[in-house]
Design a protein around this motif. Structure first.
Motif, PDB file in Angstrom:
ATOM      1  N   ARG A 118      51.909  13.064  58.345  1.00 32.05           N
ATOM      2  CA  ARG A 118      52.368  13.105  56.950  1.00 32.05           C
ATOM      3  C   ARG A 118      52.349  11.712  56.355  1.00 32.05           C
ATOM      4  O   ARG A 118      52.647  10.726  57.028  1.00 32.05           O
ATOM      5  CB  ARG A 118      53.807  13.630  56.866  1.00 32.05           C
ATOM      6  CG  ARG A 118      54.025  14.991  57.451  1.00 32.05           C
ATOM      7  CD  ARG A 118      53.334  16.070  56.619  1.00 32.05           C
ATOM      8  NE  ARG A 118      53.505  17.368  57.184  1.00 32.05           N
ATOM      9  CZ  ARG A 118      54.466  18.225  56.849  1.00 32.05           C
ATOM     10  NH1 ARG A 118      55.346  17.915  55.941  1.00 32.05           N
ATOM     11  NH2 ARG A 118      54.548  19.389  57.430  1.00 32.05           N
ATOM     12  N   ASP A 119      52.031  11.645  55.062  1.00 27.05           N
ATOM     13  CA  ASP A 119      52.106  10.382  54.331  1.00 27.05           C
ATOM     14  C   ASP A 119      53.556   9.944  54.253  1.00 27.05           C
ATOM     15  O   ASP A 119      54.468  10.768  54.304  1.00 27.05           O
ATOM     16  CB  ASP A 119      51.591  10.555  52.898  1.00 27.05           C
ATOM     17  CG  ASP A 119      50.112  10.892  52.845  1.00 27.05           C
ATOM     18  OD1 ASP A 119      49.389  10.529  53.789  1.00 27.05           O
ATOM     19  OD2 ASP A 119      49.701  11.519  51.859  1.00 27.05           O
ATOM     20  N   ARG A 120      53.773   8.658  54.077  1.00 25.37           N
ATOM     21  CA  ARG A 120      55.137   8.130  53.940  1.00 25.37           C
ATOM     22  C   ARG A 120      55.857   8.748  52.741  1.00 25.37           C
ATOM     23  O   ARG A 120      57.066   8.874  52.750  1.00 25.37           O
ATOM     24  CB  ARG A 120      55.107   6.610  53.772  1.00 25.37           C
ATOM     25  CG  ARG A 120      54.829   5.909  55.051  1.00 25.37           C
ATOM     26  CD  ARG A 120      56.140   5.446  55.607  1.00 25.37           C
ATOM     27  NE  ARG A 120      55.928   4.682  56.798  1.00 25.37           N
ATOM     28  CZ  ARG A 120      56.635   4.871  57.888  1.00 25.37           C
ATOM     29  NH1 ARG A 120      57.574   5.774  57.919  1.00 25.37           N
ATOM     30  NH2 ARG A 120      56.410   4.156  58.944  1.00 25.37           N
ATOM     31  N   GLY A 121      55.130   9.138  51.721  1.00 23.05           N
ATOM     32  CA  GLY A 121      55.737   9.711  50.517  1.00 23.05           C
ATOM     33  C   GLY A 121      56.041  11.194  50.612  1.00 23.05           C
ATOM     34  O   GLY A 121      56.599  11.778  49.689  1.00 23.05           O
ATOM     35  N   ASP A 122      55.675  11.823  51.714  1.00 22.87           N
ATOM     36  CA  ASP A 122      55.920  13.259  51.863  1.00 22.87           C
ATOM     37  C   ASP A 122      57.428  13.523  51.886  1.00 22.87           C
ATOM     38  O   ASP A 122      58.189  12.795  52.527  1.00 22.87           O
ATOM     39  CB  ASP A 122      55.288  13.769  53.157  1.00 22.87           C
ATOM     40  CG  ASP A 122      55.278  15.284  53.224  1.00 22.87           C
ATOM     41  OD1 ASP A 122      54.221  15.867  52.955  1.00 22.87           O
ATOM     42  OD2 ASP A 122      56.330  15.871  53.532  1.00 22.87           O
ATOM     43  N   VAL A 138      57.049  23.106  56.703  1.00 23.95           N
ATOM     44  CA  VAL A 138      56.028  24.149  56.663  1.00 23.95           C
ATOM     45  C   VAL A 138      54.924  23.822  55.657  1.00 23.95           C
ATOM     46  O   VAL A 138      53.759  24.134  55.880  1.00 23.95           O
ATOM     47  CB  VAL A 138      56.663  25.516  56.322  1.00 23.95           C
ATOM     48  CG1 VAL A 138      55.625  26.602  56.264  1.00 23.95           C
ATOM     49  CG2 VAL A 138      57.736  25.863  57.329  1.00 23.95           C
ATOM     50  N   ARG A 139      55.289  23.175  54.572  1.00 27.31           N
ATOM     51  CA  ARG A 139      54.323  22.914  53.500  1.00 27.31           C
ATOM     52  C   ARG A 139      54.348  21.448  53.095  1.00 27.31           C
ATOM     53  O   ARG A 139      55.273  21.012  52.416  1.00 27.31           O
ATOM     54  CB  ARG A 139      54.638  23.778  52.292  1.00 27.31           C
ATOM     55  CG  ARG A 139      53.597  23.646  51.220  1.00 27.31           C
ATOM     56  CD  ARG A 139      53.675  24.812  50.255  1.00 27.31           C
ATOM     57  NE  ARG A 139      52.692  24.643  49.231  1.00 27.31           N
ATOM     58  CZ  ARG A 139      52.957  24.215  48.009  1.00 27.31           C
ATOM     59  NH1 ARG A 139      54.192  23.930  47.669  1.00 27.31           N
ATOM     60  NH2 ARG A 139      52.014  24.082  47.130  1.00 27.31           N
ATOM     61  N   PRO A 140      53.349  20.685  53.499  1.00 36.07           N
ATOM     62  CA  PRO A 140      53.300  19.263  53.149  1.00 36.07           C
ATOM     63  C   PRO A 140      53.177  19.037  51.641  1.00 36.07           C
ATOM     64  O   PRO A 140      52.660  19.891  50.909  1.00 36.07           O
ATOM     65  CB  PRO A 140      52.041  18.759  53.848  1.00 36.07           C
ATOM     66  CG  PRO A 140      51.685  19.795  54.849  1.00 36.07           C
ATOM     67  CD  PRO A 140      52.229  21.092  54.332  1.00 36.07           C
ATOM     68  N   ASN A 141      53.677  17.895  51.206  1.00 28.85           N
ATOM     69  CA  ASN A 141      53.509  17.418  49.830  1.00 28.85           C
ATOM     70  C   ASN A 141      54.006  18.394  48.769  1.00 28.85           C
ATOM     71  O   ASN A 141      53.308  18.682  47.794  1.00 28.85           O
ATOM     72  CB  ASN A 141      52.038  17.054  49.567  1.00 28.85           C
ATOM     73  CG  ASN A 141      51.565  15.959  50.487  1.00 28.85           C
ATOM     74  OD1 ASN A 141      52.249  14.942  50.655  1.00 28.85           O
ATOM     75  ND2 ASN A 141      50.422  16.158  51.124  1.00 28.85           N
ATOM     76  N   LEU A 142      55.217  18.883  48.939  1.00 28.33           N
ATOM     77  CA  LEU A 142      55.816  19.736  47.912  1.00 28.33           C
ATOM     78  C   LEU A 142      55.909  18.970  46.606  1.00 28.33           C
ATOM     79  O   LEU A 142      56.238  17.780  46.600  1.00 28.33           O
ATOM     80  CB  LEU A 142      57.221  20.163  48.330  1.00 28.33           C
ATOM     81  CG  LEU A 142      57.323  21.152  49.473  1.00 28.33           C
ATOM     82  CD1 LEU A 142      58.753  21.212  49.990  1.00 28.33           C
ATOM     83  CD2 LEU A 142      56.874  22.522  49.022  1.00 28.33           C
ATOM     84  N   GLY A 143      55.670  19.636  45.509  1.00 25.36           N
ATOM     85  CA  GLY A 143      55.789  19.020  44.191  1.00 25.36           C
ATOM     86  C   GLY A 143      57.242  18.829  43.779  1.00 25.36           C
ATOM     87  O   GLY A 143      58.159  19.399  44.383  1.00 25.36           O
ATOM     88  N   ARG A 144      57.454  18.035  42.752  1.00 25.92           N
ATOM     89  CA  ARG A 144      58.808  17.727  42.288  1.00 25.92           C
ATOM     90  C   ARG A 144      59.574  18.978  41.880  1.00 25.92           C
ATOM     91  O   ARG A 144      60.731  19.170  42.245  1.00 25.92           O
ATOM     92  CB  ARG A 144      58.750  16.745  41.113  1.00 25.92           C
ATOM     93  CG  ARG A 144      60.125  16.296  40.633  1.00 25.92           C
ATOM     94  CD  ARG A 144      60.027  15.267  39.523  1.00 25.92           C
ATOM     95  NE  ARG A 144      59.311  15.731  38.355  1.00 25.92           N
ATOM     96  CZ  ARG A 144      59.852  16.451  37.374  1.00 25.92           C
ATOM     97  NH1 ARG A 144      61.116  16.794  37.429  1.00 25.92           N
ATOM     98  NH2 ARG A 144      59.134  16.834  36.344  1.00 25.92           N
ATOM     99  N   HIS A 145      58.945  19.860  41.111  1.00 22.79           N
ATOM    100  CA  HIS A 145      59.625  21.090  40.672  1.00 22.79           C
ATOM    101  C   HIS A 145      59.960  21.985  41.869  1.00 22.79           C
ATOM    102  O   HIS A 145      61.028  22.593  41.903  1.00 22.79           O
ATOM    103  CB  HIS A 145      58.786  21.872  39.662  1.00 22.79           C
ATOM    104  CG  HIS A 145      58.711  21.226  38.327  1.00 22.79           C
ATOM    105  ND1 HIS A 145      59.801  21.091  37.503  1.00 22.79           N
ATOM    106  CD2 HIS A 145      57.677  20.656  37.659  1.00 22.79           C
ATOM    107  CE1 HIS A 145      59.451  20.478  36.394  1.00 22.79           C
ATOM    108  NE2 HIS A 145      58.165  20.204  36.467  1.00 22.79           N
ATOM    109  N   GLU A 146      59.041  22.064  42.828  1.00 24.68           N
ATOM    110  CA  GLU A 146      59.315  22.860  44.025  1.00 24.68           C
ATOM    111  C   GLU A 146      60.507  22.288  44.785  1.00 24.68           C
ATOM    112  O   GLU A 146      61.385  23.032  45.225  1.00 24.68           O
ATOM    113  CB  GLU A 146      58.089  22.880  44.931  1.00 24.68           C
ATOM    114  CG  GLU A 146      56.920  23.649  44.356  1.00 24.68           C
ATOM    115  CD  GLU A 146      55.644  23.412  45.134  1.00 24.68           C
ATOM    116  OE1 GLU A 146      54.966  24.421  45.421  1.00 24.68           O
ATOM    117  OE2 GLU A 146      55.324  22.258  45.461  1.00 24.68           O
TER     118      GLU A 146
END
Length: 165
Positions: free
Chosen positions: A10-14, A62-70
């Motif tokens: 995962r990226d550090r921002g994940d 379960v889901r990488p890089n979730l968006g802000r709204h999520e």
């Protein structure tokens, strides 16, 4: 299992990184639930963050890089699930001298039920949901070859739900 595999990296921002860190921090702060001098505000904050970030950590795993709204929606749902858990565990928490909003008489089932729809509606409005097809008018058919079997499957699932309730 090799966790350095690119599927797990995962990226550090994940969000998984901040969510797991927050879960750990609020789990430690949850010790205040055994302190008779802890304020209602402290109990509410621990509940809010422990439930919200715990749920976010599971979803982010379960889901990488979730968006802000999520992320915002999941945090709200997690908070409400934690309140429901506290409500359901009220007798056990009282026996174990664990203070929650429920054991303090500040939370009932009606309040828990009221929170989920009202708290998530504004966030869900900004969340893009998959588009839905317009319903067919009686007597019309979709022009797709598998539409009949899909409609039959939908009808049988609905009929099964009605008979099981």
């Amino acid at each position: 299992m090799n966790c350095s595999n690119s599927a797990w990296a995962r990226d550090r921002g994940d969000p998984i990184h901040t969510a797991v860190s927050a879960v750990h921090r609020y789990q430690i702060q949850a010790r205040c639930q055994r302190d008779p001098s802890a304020s209602q505000f402290a109990l509410a904050e621990v509940t809010r963050h422990k439930g919200g970030h715990g749920t976010l950590a599971v979803f982010a795993l379960v889901r990488p890089n979730l968006g802000r709204h999520e992320q915002e929606l999941i945090l709200e749902i997690g908070e409400t699930l934690q309140l429901l858990d506290d409500y359901l565990d009220v007798d056990e928490d009282r026996r174990n001298h664990t203070r929650t909003l429920a054991t303090e008489g500040q939370l009932n089932l009606e309040e828990v039920c009221r929170r989920l729809p009202s708290r998530t509606r504004p966030i869900a409005m900004g969340h893009r949901l998959p588009s839905r097809r317009k319903p067919l008018r009686p007597g019309t058919r979709r022009q797709q070859p598998d539409a009949g079997s899909a409609a039959a499957g939908f009808r049988s699932r609905r009929a099964g739900r009605r008979s099981s309730g």
